[in-house]
Design an enzyme around this catalytic site. Structure first.
Site, short mmCIF file in Angstrom:
data_model
loop_
_atom_site.label_atom_id
_atom_site.label_comp_id
_atom_site.label_asym_id
_atom_site.label_seq_id
_atom_site.Cartn_x
_atom_site.Cartn_y
_atom_site.Cartn_z
N TYR A 52 0.80 -1.09 -0.15
CA TYR A 52 -0.10 0.14 0.25
C TYR A 52 0.89 1.23 0.41
O TYR A 52 2.15 1.50 0.60
CB TYR A 52 -1.26 -0.16 1.44
CG TYR A 52 -2.33 -1.47 1.25
CD1 TYR A 52 -2.05 -1.58 0.14
CD2 TYR A 52 -2.79 -1.28 2.06
CE1 TYR A 52 -3.26 -2.19 -0.10
CE2 TYR A 52 -3.82 -2.58 2.46
CZ TYR A 52 -4.08 -2.89 1.40
OH TYR A 52 -5.14 -4.08 1.37
N SER A 149 -5.67 -13.79 2.37
CA SER A 149 -6.64 -12.59 2.03
C SER A 149 -7.34 -13.01 0.45
O SER A 149 -7.02 -13.86 -0.51
CB SER A 149 -6.20 -11.72 1.36
OG SER A 149 -7.21 -10.55 0.70
N LEU A 230 -22.61 4.11 -3.98
CA LEU A 230 -24.49 5.54 -2.75
C LEU A 230 -23.52 6.62 -3.30
O LEU A 230 -22.89 7.12 -3.86
CB LEU A 230 -23.06 5.82 -1.46
CG LEU A 230 -23.71 4.50 -0.15
CD1 LEU A 230 -22.44 4.78 0.89
CD2 LEU A 230 -24.60 4.29 -0.06
#
Length: 309
Positions: A52, A149, A230
């Protein structure tokens, strides 16, 4: 905030997790504020990965620079990281796993990880070599618990044949709109429905049967990289209408309803947030314990475009 036991461990984790994948460019004070708001809203779990931030360990380094947990507070929070992705390949070799964890600990300025996840499946994986890495990391106290994961049940079972430690977490993509691991089970045996194709390889049922905690990443995304649903009334008008109605009824922000749809499931999943906005963290955390009814849950499922046979 609802706190869940991670089965097979002594961990008790908030069912909302703060993901740290976008903090590389934040100032120290911005990171501290983000973490403080999360903690104030009951979040005790923080998700990292060595990749990341554009450069290896960039976000872990920023977190370690900005956040200093005293010994007591460190024991009250859960820090997890992931390993296994390299540029152009995946690597579950013992040398890469051990070296990467050691680098992560230095970057995070912590003596141990509460959880280490294997990030994406490595088809060249040697399970016995992974087992050696896990034994070394646990034996030296550098990692306390382990998981995966984006793994299928078969990949997990292959690992379990060699690894002595329980694999207690599987972090997978899941949202109201991107929900194949749920939708395929509801449309099973209906050959005319696309949803009946099992794209999740039975991840949900396998996790429940083996008491593996599912962590849902990208909980507001409509797909892998296709945007947030959203507020997108052009593509998801009926769903946003339903979310807004329930948000008004429960007196919470819309993001809380999207979170509640996941946390309401009896599999007792965690939701991994990827935002760097303290306000959005607070909004999402408000969904931790929203008690959606069965009727409300299924109305949201249908409004998201999924088919109930």
């Amino acid at each position: 905030m609802k706190i869940l036991p991670i089965h097979g461990t002594d961990l008790n984790a908030s069912n909302v997790v703060l993901g740290m994948m976008r903090i590389a460019q934040l100032r120290d004070e911005e990171i501290r504020t983000l973490v403080a708001v999360a903690r104030d809203n009951g979040v005790n779990s923080f998700d990292h990965a060595d990749i990341y931030g554009g450069q290896r360990h960039a976000c872990e380094q920023r977190f370690g620079d900005a956040i200093s947990f005293g010994p007591a507070e460190r024991e009250s929070v859960l820090i997890q990281s992931k390993v296994g992705i390299r540029p152009g390949l995946y690597d579950f070799s013992k040398a890469h796993i051990v070296r990467t964890v050691e680098e992560s600990l230095v970057a995070l300025r912590t003596e141990y990880l509460d959880l280490l996840l294997l990030h994406r499946p490595d088809t060249l994986m040697e399970p016995d070599e992974v087992a050696e890495a896990f034994d070394e990391l646990q034996g030296t106290g550098k990692v306390r618990n382990f998981g995966v994961s984006n793994h299928t049940p078969g990949q997990i079972e292959l690992l379990r044949r060699s690894v002595r430690q329980p694999l207690v977490v599987n972090q997978v993509q899941l949202s109201l709109v991107h929900a194949p691991l749920i939708a395929s089970g509801l449309a099973t045996n209906m050959a005319h429905l696309d949803a009946s194709i099992d794209r999740g390889s039975g991840i949900l049922d396998h996790a429940r049967m083996n008491r593996i905690t599912l962590q849902a990443w990208s909980p507001f995304q409509s797909g892998f990289a296709s945007g947030v649903f959203l507020g997108d009334r052009e593509h998801y008008g009926p769903l946003n209408d339903e979310i807004d109605d329930l948000a008004d009824a429960y007196r919470v922000p819309p993001a809380a309803i999207a979170v509640a749809w996941i946390t309401r499931h009896p599999a007792e999943m965690q939701v991994v947030l990827g935002t760097t906005s303290p306000e959005r963290v607070a909004d999402a955390a408000a969904g931790s314990q929203v008690p959606l009814t069965r009727e409300e849950w299924y109305r949201l499922f249908s409004a998201a475009g999924h088919t109930l046979p």
